[in-house]
Design an enzyme around this catalytic site. Structure first.
Site, PDB file in Angstrom:
ATOM      1  N   CYS A  45       0.844  -1.199   0.000  1.00 51.72           N
ATOM      2  CA  CYS A  45       0.000   0.000   0.000  1.00 51.72           C
ATOM      3  C   CYS A  45       0.878   1.248   0.000  1.00 51.72           C
ATOM      4  O   CYS A  45       0.640   2.193  -0.761  1.00 51.72           O
ATOM      5  CB  CYS A  45      -0.912  -0.024   1.222  1.00 51.72           C
ATOM      6  SG  CYS A  45      -2.121   1.323   1.282  1.00 51.72           S
ATOM      7  N   CYS A  46       1.912   1.254   0.855  1.00 51.09           N
ATOM      8  CA  CYS A  46       2.845   2.386   0.889  1.00 51.09           C
ATOM      9  C   CYS A  46       3.528   2.570  -0.459  1.00 51.09           C
ATOM     10  O   CYS A  46       3.780   3.697  -0.904  1.00 51.09           O
ATOM     11  CB  CYS A  46       3.903   2.176   1.971  1.00 51.09           C
ATOM     12  SG  CYS A  46       3.317   2.350   3.668  1.00 51.09           S
ATOM     13  N   CYS A  94      -3.189   4.639   9.501  1.00 51.56           N
ATOM     14  CA  CYS A  94      -1.934   4.105  10.028  1.00 51.56           C
ATOM     15  C   CYS A  94      -1.318   4.983  11.108  1.00 51.56           C
ATOM     16  O   CYS A  94      -0.138   4.823  11.444  1.00 51.56           O
ATOM     17  CB  CYS A  94      -0.938   3.915   8.887  1.00 51.56           C
ATOM     18  SG  CYS A  94      -1.522   2.780   7.602  1.00 51.56           S
ATOM     19  N   CYS A 142      -0.519   8.448   7.136  1.00 51.09           N
ATOM     20  CA  CYS A 142      -1.880   8.284   6.640  1.00 51.09           C
ATOM     21  C   CYS A 142      -2.839   8.048   7.819  1.00 51.09           C
ATOM     22  O   CYS A 142      -2.451   7.514   8.858  1.00 51.09           O
ATOM     23  CB  CYS A 142      -1.948   7.106   5.674  1.00 51.09           C
ATOM     24  SG  CYS A 142      -1.089   7.390   4.106  1.00 51.09           S
ATOM     25  N   CYS A 170       8.048   3.243   5.941  1.00 48.60           N
ATOM     26  CA  CYS A 170       7.188   3.056   4.774  1.00 48.60           C
ATOM     27  C   CYS A 170       7.991   2.759   3.525  1.00 48.60           C
ATOM     28  O   CYS A 170       7.441   2.316   2.523  1.00 48.60           O
ATOM     29  CB  CYS A 170       6.317   4.294   4.541  1.00 48.60           C
ATOM     30  SG  CYS A 170       7.268   5.777   4.150  1.00 48.60           S
TER      31      CYS A 170
END
Length: 265
Positions: free
Chosen positions: A138-139, A223, A220, A248
């Site tokens: 996702c990162c 997170c 984010c 990340c």
């Protein structure tokens, strides 16, 4: 790394309603020298890299110090940030403030819509909680790929990394290769958290209001959480993961292909 760097338990007056400035802003011995050195490093970077230089800002407290230094000293440095599509409203609210109060435009780089849609359809909106691999994926889609576009054609970039932030960053140098043929400049490497907040207070620099809610490190929204007094500085980032995994990938060397496609190591 000192006890102050690994824990915020030393801070007085922590409690509901306390502002980050009231909690953290302290003038400590050597501040003026550290400030002067950071300005000197920025001036030298402009002279060395010219138009190839950019500040990559997370809009966190450290990066707001650097952006203010750029504006205050009239330095010819482009400023850019990543909008992952998952940032807090309080983070994005800083963009118009930087323009109106500091007089700087911030270029915003976003992930490729198709890549985000594919990732979410394949893995779900909460994939980051399922495994370390999915969180890093996702990162990669939301941060690494846009970062590759931000840094395209650049020869050096400025970050807000500090040695105090975590054990993984305890030996951050002022200058280092980024693995992609560029130089990464960490001009606040030796600053303390007290230094950062003393500067923000002294020069009335805007900052993310989430810092007032015990979020020293902000990423984010899914997170990031507030930390308790005594927890590690970055305990609120990816709190469900092992301590050693809490990066990340923005500050890790990657191949050009990984950066362009959003793949990750």
């Amino acid at each position: 790394m000192s006890s102050e760097s690994s824990s915020l338990s030393f801070l007085p007056g922590a409690g509901a309603g306390s502002s980050a400035v009231a909690l953290y802003a302290r003038e400590t011995a050597g501040f003026d020298a550290r400030l002067a050195k950071s300005v000197e490093l920025l001036r030298a970077a402009v002279a060395t890299y010219g138009a190839g230089l950019i500040q990559s800002t997370s809009l966190g407290a450290e990066d707001m110090v650097i952006t203010d230094l750029i504006a205050r000293h009239g330095l010819a440095v482009d400023v850019a940030t990543l909008d992952t599509g998952k940032l807090h409203a309080q983070t994005l609210a800083l963009l118009p403030q930087i323009e109106s109060r500091l007089g700087l435009q911030v270029a915003v780089f976003k992930p490729v819509d198709e890549q985000v849609i594919h990732f979410v359809r394949t893995n779900g909106e909460k994939a980051m909680y399922e495994s370390l691999a999915l969180r890093k994926a996702c990162c990669a889609v939301r941060k690494l790929e846009p970062l590759s576009r931000m840094l395209a054609g650049r020869t050096a970039w400025i970050t807000g990394l500090r040695r105090e932030q975590s054990a993984n960053r305890a030996e951050v140098p002022f200058s280092e290769p980024d693995g992609q043929g560029r130089t990464k400049l960490n001009v606040l490497a030796e600053w303390s958290w007290n230094d950062v907040w003393f500067y923000l207070d002294k020069f009335d620099v805007p900052y993310n209001l989430l810092h007032d809610q015990f979020m020293p490190s902000i990423g984010c929204e899914p997170c990031t959480r507030a930390i308790a007094v005594g927890e590690d500085f970055r305990a609120g980032r990816w709190w469900w993961e092992d301590e050693n995994a809490k990066e990340c990938g923005l500050h890790k060397a990657h191949s050009n292909e990984e950066l362009k496609t959003g793949a990750h190591a």
